[in-house]
Design an enzyme around this catalytic site. Structure first.
Site, PDB file in Angstrom:
ATOM      1  N   ARG A   1     -38.021  40.766 -19.097  1.00 51.87           N
ATOM      2  CA  ARG A   1     -37.051  41.801 -18.714  1.00 51.87           C
ATOM      3  C   ARG A   1     -36.933  42.881 -19.801  1.00 51.87           C
ATOM      4  O   ARG A   1     -36.859  44.071 -19.507  1.00 51.87           O
ATOM      5  CB  ARG A   1     -35.674  41.165 -18.475  1.00 51.87           C
ATOM      6  CG  ARG A   1     -35.599  40.419 -17.167  1.00 51.87           C
ATOM      7  CD  ARG A   1     -34.238  39.811 -16.945  1.00 51.87           C
ATOM      8  NE  ARG A   1     -33.170  40.793 -16.988  1.00 51.87           N
ATOM      9  CZ  ARG A   1     -31.887  40.494 -17.174  1.00 51.87           C
ATOM     10  NH1 ARG A   1     -31.510  39.243 -17.332  1.00 51.87           N
ATOM     11  NH2 ARG A   1     -30.975  41.433 -17.191  1.00 51.87           N
TER      12      ARG A   1
ATOM     13  N   VAL B   1     -27.432  45.309 -19.669  1.00 56.24           N
ATOM     14  CA  VAL B   1     -27.920  44.813 -20.958  1.00 56.24           C
ATOM     15  C   VAL B   1     -29.126  45.632 -21.434  1.00 56.24           C
ATOM     16  O   VAL B   1     -29.770  45.284 -22.411  1.00 56.24           O
ATOM     17  CB  VAL B   1     -28.256  43.301 -20.866  1.00 56.24           C
ATOM     18  CG1 VAL B   1     -26.984  42.484 -20.655  1.00 56.24           C
ATOM     19  CG2 VAL B   1     -29.262  43.010 -19.753  1.00 56.24           C
ATOM     20  N   ASP B   2     -29.420  46.720 -20.695  1.00 55.27           N
ATOM     21  CA  ASP B   2     -30.487  47.617 -21.160  1.00 55.27           C
ATOM     22  C   ASP B   2     -29.878  48.669 -22.095  1.00 55.27           C
ATOM     23  O   ASP B   2     -28.672  48.689 -22.331  1.00 55.27           O
ATOM     24  CB  ASP B   2     -31.221  48.255 -19.960  1.00 55.27           C
ATOM     25  CG  ASP B   2     -30.315  49.131 -19.095  1.00 55.27           C
ATOM     26  OD1 ASP B   2     -29.562  49.951 -19.662  1.00 55.27           O
ATOM     27  OD2 ASP B   2     -30.359  49.012 -17.853  1.00 55.27           O
TER      28      ASP B   2
ATOM     29  N   HIS C   1     -21.610  42.924 -21.425  1.00 57.47           N
ATOM     30  CA  HIS C   1     -22.457  41.736 -21.234  1.00 57.47           C
ATOM     31  C   HIS C   1     -23.557  41.612 -22.281  1.00 57.47           C
ATOM     32  O   HIS C   1     -24.546  40.923 -22.058  1.00 57.47           O
ATOM     33  CB  HIS C   1     -23.042  41.731 -19.816  1.00 57.47           C
ATOM     34  CG  HIS C   1     -22.003  41.500 -18.751  1.00 57.47           C
ATOM     35  ND1 HIS C   1     -22.206  41.774 -17.418  1.00 57.47           N
ATOM     36  CD2 HIS C   1     -20.741  41.006 -18.848  1.00 57.47           C
ATOM     37  CE1 HIS C   1     -21.108  41.446 -16.736  1.00 57.47           C
ATOM     38  NE2 HIS C   1     -20.205  40.995 -17.574  1.00 57.47           N
TER      39      HIS C   1
ATOM     40  N   CYS D   1     -29.307  34.110 -33.535  1.00 57.86           N
ATOM     41  CA  CYS D   1     -29.528  32.671 -33.658  1.00 57.86           C
ATOM     42  C   CYS D   1     -28.580  31.915 -32.725  1.00 57.86           C
ATOM     43  O   CYS D   1     -27.386  32.232 -32.635  1.00 57.86           O
ATOM     44  CB  CYS D   1     -29.303  32.241 -35.100  1.00 57.86           C
ATOM     45  SG  CYS D   1     -29.412  30.448 -35.291  1.00 57.86           S
TER      46      CYS D   1
ATOM     47  N   CYS E   1     -26.273  29.809 -35.730  1.00 56.44           N
ATOM     48  CA  CYS E   1     -25.463  30.504 -36.750  1.00 56.44           C
ATOM     49  C   CYS E   1     -25.205  31.967 -36.413  1.00 56.44           C
ATOM     50  O   CYS E   1     -24.508  32.661 -37.148  1.00 56.44           O
ATOM     51  CB  CYS E   1     -26.107  30.379 -38.135  1.00 56.44           C
ATOM     52  SG  CYS E   1     -27.560  31.411 -38.376  1.00 56.44           S
TER      53      CYS E   1
ATOM     54  N   CYS F   1     -34.663  31.235 -36.365  1.00 60.13           N
ATOM     55  CA  CYS F   1     -33.765  31.981 -37.248  1.00 60.13           C
ATOM     56  C   CYS F   1     -34.274  31.901 -38.686  1.00 60.13           C
ATOM     57  O   CYS F   1     -34.619  30.815 -39.169  1.00 60.13           O
ATOM     58  CB  CYS F   1     -32.368  31.375 -37.147  1.00 60.13           C
ATOM     59  SG  CYS F   1     -31.189  32.049 -38.305  1.00 60.13           S
TER      60      CYS F   1
ATOM     61  N   CYS G   1     -31.417  29.626 -40.758  1.00 63.58           N
ATOM     62  CA  CYS G   1     -31.173  28.193 -40.550  1.00 63.58           C
ATOM     63  C   CYS G   1     -32.308  27.489 -39.804  1.00 63.58           C
ATOM     64  O   CYS G   1     -32.283  26.266 -39.659  1.00 63.58           O
ATOM     65  CB  CYS G   1     -29.840  27.973 -39.828  1.00 63.58           C
ATOM     66  SG  CYS G   1     -29.879  28.468 -38.101  1.00 63.58           S
TER      67      CYS G   1
ATOM     68  N   ALA H   1     -26.883  56.887  -7.267  1.00 61.08           N
ATOM     69  CA  ALA H   1     -26.241  57.513  -8.425  1.00 61.08           C
ATOM     70  C   ALA H   1     -27.072  58.686  -8.960  1.00 61.08           C
ATOM     71  O   ALA H   1     -26.521  59.711  -9.352  1.00 61.08           O
ATOM     72  CB  ALA H   1     -26.041  56.469  -9.520  1.00 61.08           C
TER      73      ALA H   1
HETATM   74  P1  OAD Z   1     -25.380  43.757  -8.787  1.00 61.47           P
HETATM   75  O1  OAD Z   1     -26.834  43.513  -8.573  1.00 61.47           O
HETATM   76  O2  OAD Z   1     -24.430  42.684  -8.429  1.00 61.47           O
HETATM   77  O3  OAD Z   1     -24.948  45.064  -7.985  1.00 61.47           O
HETATM   78  C1  OAD Z   1     -25.708  46.249  -8.067  1.00 61.47           C
HETATM   79  C2  OAD Z   1     -24.999  47.314  -7.244  1.00 61.47           C
HETATM   80  O4  OAD Z   1     -25.709  48.525  -7.408  1.00 61.47           O
HETATM   81  C3  OAD Z   1     -24.935  47.018  -5.743  1.00 61.47           C
HETATM   82  O5  OAD Z   1     -23.608  47.223  -5.278  1.00 61.47           O
HETATM   83  C4  OAD Z   1     -25.908  48.036  -5.146  1.00 61.47           C
HETATM   84  O6  OAD Z   1     -25.513  48.474  -3.848  1.00 61.47           O
HETATM   85  C5  OAD Z   1     -25.794  49.173  -6.153  1.00 61.47           C
HETATM   86  N1  OAD Z   1     -26.951  50.075  -6.224  1.00 61.47           N
HETATM   87  C6  OAD Z   1     -28.268  49.807  -5.975  1.00 61.47           C
HETATM   88  N2  OAD Z   1     -29.021  50.901  -6.163  1.00 61.47           N
HETATM   89  C7  OAD Z   1     -28.172  51.903  -6.553  1.00 61.47           C
HETATM   90  C8  OAD Z   1     -28.333  53.276  -6.899  1.00 61.47           C
HETATM   91  N3  OAD Z   1     -29.535  53.864  -6.895  1.00 61.47           N
HETATM   92  N4  OAD Z   1     -27.228  53.981  -7.245  1.00 61.47           N
HETATM   93  C9  OAD Z   1     -25.990  53.400  -7.260  1.00 61.47           C
HETATM   94  N5  OAD Z   1     -25.787  52.113  -6.939  1.00 61.47           N
HETATM   95  C10 OAD Z   1     -26.846  51.369  -6.589  1.00 61.47           C
HETATM   96  O7  OAD Z   1     -25.224  44.215 -10.311  1.00 61.47           O
HETATM   97  P2  OAD Z   1     -23.901  44.250 -11.202  1.00 61.47           P
HETATM   98  O8  OAD Z   1     -22.708  44.563 -10.376  1.00 61.47           O
HETATM   99  O9  OAD Z   1     -24.187  45.117 -12.363  1.00 61.47           O
HETATM  100  O10 OAD Z   1     -24.441  39.783 -15.724  1.00 61.47           O
HETATM  101  O11 OAD Z   1     -23.830  42.737 -11.674  1.00 61.47           O
HETATM  102  C11 OAD Z   1     -22.846  42.349 -12.592  1.00 61.47           C
HETATM  103  C12 OAD Z   1     -23.405  41.298 -13.508  1.00 61.47           C
HETATM  104  O12 OAD Z   1     -24.012  40.238 -12.749  1.00 61.47           O
HETATM  105  C13 OAD Z   1     -24.529  41.768 -14.407  1.00 61.47           C
HETATM  106  O13 OAD Z   1     -24.071  42.444 -15.562  1.00 61.47           O
HETATM  107  C14 OAD Z   1     -25.220  40.489 -14.757  1.00 61.47           C
HETATM  108  C15 OAD Z   1     -25.197  39.762 -13.430  1.00 61.47           C
HETATM  109  O14 OAD Z   1     -25.134  38.371 -13.504  1.00 61.47           O
HETATM  110  C16 OAD Z   1     -24.992  39.454 -16.915  1.00 61.47           C
HETATM  111  O15 OAD Z   1     -26.126  39.741 -17.220  1.00 61.47           O
HETATM  112  C17 OAD Z   1     -24.063  38.720 -17.806  1.00 61.47           C
END
Ligand code: OAD
Length: 256
Positions: free
Chosen positions: A69, A102-103, A118, A126, A129, A156, A159, A240
């Site tokens: 990723r 996370v990008d 996130h 690590c 630690c 790490c 450690c 978007a």
């Molecule tokens: P999701 O995959 O749950 O939702 C992505 C949203 O983006 C959906 O509602 C889509 O309709 C919308 N979408 C897709 N293409 C788009 C575009 N071109 N313009 C605007 N919107 C668009 O992703 P997140 O809501 O970010 O956690 O998910 C939340 C968290 O769930 C993430 O941060 C991740 C995951 O588990 C961690 O990594 C901790």
């Protein structure tokens, strides 16, 4: 068509909060999590790949998946949504950008002080630690990875324990400072913009409800319905990378 009342709100805003999710990076080719066909969690097991238990059971599988990723992100470029948010920060008196992503595409588009709820693919540490680890790019560039590549995590330097990805996994707390700043901004801004998130992951999903309770207007940009449709004053349905530049142009480009 962008509603006139929204254009006026944007022109007069003092503190704008922008909350982004995976959808904001979708047009850069970074997969979302829950989109039915292409979402990461539609194709991979979240418990095996995004939890402490999963990492302990098979650290090489988890490290390899995050490396795959991370490399995809390194090869991706910020899109018009990222760059428009960076431009908005120049136009309005104050902008707080909170992301679940996370990008690093917001930063590469020019956004500063991004609040990462996130964590980051680019800040491993690590497992024991918590010492930060810097991935030596020259060694990884040469390896061809796919999403199932198993790679032993590095060790790490302090450690000797395995290094883990710097992201928040299921069951873990959000970084305290980031969460505190995000809650405060969401309660005290005068406009909240939610872009590209399904609103299914808590506690991040609580931020728009905090704003709503404080009477703050909410605008959402998403091609699909999300759990926030009922509390958003404006639901702009679309991508978007298309709608944000339209909104920006309508609010900040002088006519004539
Ligand atoms: P999701 O995959 O749950 O939702 C992505 C949203 O983006 C959906 O509602 C889509 O309709 C919308 N979408 C897709 N293409 C788009 C575009 N071109 N313009 C605007 N919107 C668009 O992703 P997140 O809501 O970010 O956690 O998910 C939340 C968290 O769930 C993430 O941060 C991740 C995951 O588990 C961690 O990594 C901790």
């Amino acid at each position: 068509m962008v509603p006139l009342s929204l254009i006026e709100k944007l022109q007069n805003v003092k503190h704008l909060v922008v909350l982004t999710g995976a959808g904001v990076s979708a047009e850069s080719g970074v997969p979302t999590f829950r989109d039915a066909l292409t979402g990461l969690w539609a194709n991979y097991n979240a418990e095996r790949l995004a939890s402490e238990t999963g990492f302990l059971a098979d650290p090489a599988l988890v490290w390899g998946w995050y490396e795959w990723r991370r490399r995809r992100v390194l090869h991706a470029q910020p899109n018009l949504a990222h760059t428009t948010i960076a431009q908005l920060a120049i136009q309005v008196p104050e902008l707080t950008l909170i992301t679940q992503n996370v990008d690093d595409l917001h930063e590469r588009a020019g956004s500063k002080d991004v609040i990462h709820l996130h964590g980051s693919l680019h800040q491993p540490r690590c497992f024991i630690c918590e010492t930060a680890y810097v991935i030596p790019e020259e060694t990884v560039q040469d390896i061809q990875l796919n999403q199932e590549s198993s790679i032993e995590p590095p060790r790490c330097s302090l450690c000797g324990e395995p290094v883990r990805p710097g992201v928040v996994w299921f069951g873990e707390q959000l970084p305290a400072k980031a969460w505190q700043l995000a809650q405060r901004a969401s309660q005290y801004c005068d406009l909240l913009m939610i872009i590209g998130t399904s609103g299914l992951v808590w506690p991040a999903a609580n931020l728009p409800y905090l704003a709503n309770q404080a009477g703050i207007p909410i605008v959402q940009i998403n091609p699909e319905k999300s759990s926030f449709n009922s509390i958003a004053s404006y639901n702009l349905c679309g991508k978007a990378g298309e709608l944000l530049p339209q909104l920006y142009t309508a609010a900040f480009t002088p006519v004539g």
